[in-house]
Scaffold this active site. Structure first.
Site, short mmCIF file in Angstrom:
data_model
loop_
_atom_site.label_atom_id
_atom_site.label_comp_id
_atom_site.label_asym_id
_atom_site.label_seq_id
_atom_site.Cartn_x
_atom_site.Cartn_y
_atom_site.Cartn_z
N GLU A 265 1.01 -0.93 0.01
CA GLU A 265 -0.11 0.25 -0.22
C GLU A 265 1.12 0.87 0.08
OE1 GLU A 265 -3.39 0.15 -0.47
OE2 GLU A 265 -3.94 -2.58 0.40
N CYS B 289 -2.42 9.10 2.97
CA CYS B 289 -2.01 8.63 1.38
C CYS B 289 -3.42 8.75 0.67
CB CYS B 289 -1.97 6.51 1.24
SG CYS B 289 -3.31 6.60 2.50
N GLU C 279 -6.46 -4.36 1.03
CA GLU C 279 -7.10 -3.82 2.83
C GLU C 279 -8.20 -3.85 3.30
OE1 GLU C 279 -3.92 -1.36 4.25
OE2 GLU C 279 -3.23 -3.21 4.80
P1 NAP Z 1 8.37 4.86 4.19
O1 NAP Z 1 9.52 5.46 4.81
O2 NAP Z 1 8.23 4.02 3.88
O3 NAP Z 1 8.53 4.49 6.36
C1 NAP Z 1 7.37 3.27 6.22
C2 NAP Z 1 7.46 1.73 6.88
O4 NAP Z 1 9.08 1.14 6.57
C3 NAP Z 1 8.34 2.25 8.49
O5 NAP Z 1 7.90 1.39 9.21
C4 NAP Z 1 9.86 2.22 8.22
O6 NAP Z 1 10.44 2.09 9.51
C5 NAP Z 1 10.07 1.42 7.27
N1 NAP Z 1 10.28 1.15 6.57
C6 NAP Z 1 11.75 1.98 6.31
N2 NAP Z 1 12.96 1.69 5.60
C7 NAP Z 1 12.57 -0.20 5.55
C8 NAP Z 1 13.20 -0.91 4.50
N3 NAP Z 1 14.61 -1.07 4.00
N4 NAP Z 1 12.58 -1.79 5.27
C9 NAP Z 1 11.81 -2.18 5.59
N5 NAP Z 1 10.73 -1.62 6.13
C10 NAP Z 1 11.88 -0.20 6.07
O7 NAP Z 1 6.80 5.46 4.88
P2 NAP Z 1 6.82 7.19 5.42
O8 NAP Z 1 6.92 8.16 4.97
O9 NAP Z 1 6.05 6.68 7.45
O10 NAP Z 1 4.30 6.92 4.86
C11 NAP Z 1 4.15 7.84 4.27
C12 NAP Z 1 4.60 7.29 2.71
O11 NAP Z 1 2.88 6.16 2.91
C13 NAP Z 1 3.72 8.27 2.13
O12 NAP Z 1 3.64 7.96 0.87
C14 NAP Z 1 1.81 7.62 1.49
O13 NAP Z 1 1.20 8.16 0.57
C15 NAP Z 1 2.00 6.23 1.66
N6 NAP Z 1 0.66 5.58 2.35
C16 NAP Z 1 0.15 4.86 2.16
C17 NAP Z 1 -1.42 4.02 2.49
C18 NAP Z 1 -1.50 3.42 1.42
O14 NAP Z 1 -3.01 2.50 1.86
N7 NAP Z 1 -1.35 3.28 0.30
C19 NAP Z 1 -1.47 4.20 3.76
C20 NAP Z 1 -0.94 5.44 4.52
C21 NAP Z 1 0.42 6.06 3.69
P3 NAP Z 1 11.12 3.73 10.65
O15 NAP Z 1 10.01 4.25 10.72
O16 NAP Z 1 12.11 2.89 10.88
O17 NAP Z 1 12.14 4.26 8.75
#
Ligand code: NAP
Length: 479
Positions: free
Chosen positions: A246, A280, A459
């Protein structure tokens, strides 16, 4: 200090190092969690793998009873969890309460589905044989969630996983682990066997690889940025582990010449400014037909200026708290600056608020832009904050073509009184969801998930369960 839940026990890490969680409104320390290591990953996954066979074979009605009890336990801690969420994430307390309550509702919804799973009977050519399909839980799930809706997004994974008979290791974002940990402790106190539900804390870049590529993980359920999703897909390929992703979005809203403009502006404002735009599913680009463009801009700007009061999470009149991090605000500022430099007009917002009450937090106001170039960053990138460009289009063909000119495909919406226009938009907009004359709100009953680089897998709804199950074919021949 909050801890990790591994094999039914609350534990720290052998390294003894911690992650400090801060309030985005003032930088004050809210709490600490252990900084997980590869050893903690191994312990959590091992516990979930050990618990899996008994959990998978437990009668579904019994699993459902535990989930109903978990929903009751969650209701008891809604206020406490919501306060932690507000403090660590920055969202207004009232919105945090809604989010915490949704966890209990999600548990109830999937508890209701747990014992409704069925297979098929399939006749075969040979009359002495027939086929059936049975559904088996996929196994141990790694669930990785972001900071924008920490509770909603872990519940979207935990609840169908438990209902399907999977065990789970959950890693929340390292800037928002506290509300999730407290909610999980409450849920687990319903009496789940040790190892069915586990949590890990730590930076994704440090423990993410070990978790995603762990040989005993059978599915990764990930929500986050598209770039991180790509990395997770690559890591999961190592063991051919299934993934649901997602990811990011840049949802288009179309406002046609026959739209109820007042209603459209209300939906655009909630769709863009709720959660300070850090959603998102959010209205990230608006395409308005020429005939109603002026009326739309005036009414929408008015709402942005008057209705979306910035402030402390705990003030009763706050509609938008601070952005979650300094980086997050800098990113939105640079996207807006790029558009302005290239000729966009700022109709509302566009610069940091003044005043002592905003000095210590990552505040940014509701921002409306007109005349942004179509190749400017606000049009081509995901804007994860309260800023939105409004574009004028001549007809539906142009609106749909421009709406689809993005790598993303999460949500979309149209405002029109003409069913023919609504139907065309529903059929032709490249997105996992289209709302007609309505606010972009996801429903428990409807499958939710993106297309294109917004990811895949669902989901919500019965479809969410399918992601945690596999169909197995069985041939029965007469002995
Ligand atoms: P993110 O930086 O990709 O982080 C999401 C999760 O992934 C965090 O728990 C992060 O841990 C973890 N993570 C980072 N690098 C990783 C790796 N190499 N391996 C495994 N896990 C890793 O995203 P965000 O900035 O927190 O969230 C914002 C984004 O989420 C936006 O692009 C938004 O559109 C998207 N989103 C999508 C949906 C949907 O349903 N489509 C819903 C909500 C949000 P850390 O925090 O420790 O870095």
């Amino acid at each position: 200090m909050a801890q990790m839940l591994i094999n039914g026990e609350l534990v720290g890490t052998q390294s003894g190092t911690t992650i400090t969680v801060r309030n985005p409104a003032n930088g004050e320390v809210v709490g600490e969690v252990p900084r997980g290591t590869a050893a903690a990953v191994d312990a959590a996954v091992g516990a979930a793998a050990k618990a899996f066979p008994a959990w998978a074979s437990m009668p579904a009605t019994k699993r459902a009873q535990l989930m109903h009890e978990a929903a009751r336990k969650m209701h008891e801690v809604v206020d406490e969890v919501a306060k932690l969420l507000s403090l660590e994430q920055g969202k207004p307390l009232a919105h945090a309460k809604l989010e915490a309550s949704r966890v209990a509702e999600n548990l109830e919804y999937f508890a209701g589905l747990a014992d409704k799973l069925r297979g098929d009977y399939i006749p075969l050519d040979d009359p002495a044989k027939f086929g059936i399909t049975i559904r088996r839980p996929v196994g141990v799930v790694a669930a990785i969630t972001p900071w924008n809706f920490p509770l909603t997004l872990f519940a979207n994974k935990l609840c169908p996983a438990l209902a399907a008979g999977c065990t789970i290791v959950l890693k929340p974002a390292s800037t928002t682990p506290l509300a999730t940990q407290r909610a999980i402790e409450a849920i687990n106190s319903a009496g789940f066997p040790a190892g069915v539900i586990n949590t890990l804390h730590g930076s994704g870049s440090e423990i993410g690889d070990a978790l995603v590529s762990h040989p005993r993980i059978h599915k990764v359920a990930f929500t986050g940025q598209t770039e991180t999703g790509k990395r997770i897909m690559q890591l999961a390929a190592k063991n051919v582990t299934r993934v649901t992703l997602e990811l990011g979005g840049s949802d288009a809203m179309i406002v046609a010449d026959d739209a109820d403009v007042r209603r459209a502006t209300a939906a655009a404002a909630i769709g863009r400014f709720f959660n300070a735009g850090q959603a998102c599913l959010a209205v990230k680009r608006i395409f308005v037909f020429e005939k109603v463009a002026e009326e739309f801009m005036t009414k929408f700007t008015d709402r942005a200026l008057k209705e979306w009061k910035l402030g402390d999470q705990f003030a009763a009149d706050t509609k938008m708290g601070p952005l979650h991090t300094e980086h997050q605000r800098a990113e939105v500022e640079s996207q807006v600056a790029d558009a302005v430099k290239r000729g966009a007009r700022v109709l509302a917002g566009g610069k940091r608020p003044e005043g002592a009450e905003y000095a210590k937090g990552w505040y940014y106001p509701a921002t409306v832009l007109a005349d942004a170039p179509e190749d400017s960053r606000v049009a081509t990138e995901e804007v994860f904050g309260p800023a939105v460009p409004v574009f004028i289009v001549k007809d539906l063909d142009e609106a749909i073509a421009k709406a689809n000119s993005t790598v993303y495909g999460l949500g979309s919406s149209i405002f029109t009184k003409d069913m023919a226009k609504a139907r065309r938009a529903a059929e032709q907009l490249e997105a996992g969801y289209t709302w007609v004359n309505d606010i972009q709100v996801a429903y428990d009953q409807l499958p939710f998930g993106g297309t294109k680089q917004s990811g895949f897998g669902k989901e919500h709804g019965i479809e969410a369960l399918e992601g945690y199950l596999e169909k197995k074919s069985v041939v029965l021949a007469s002995g």
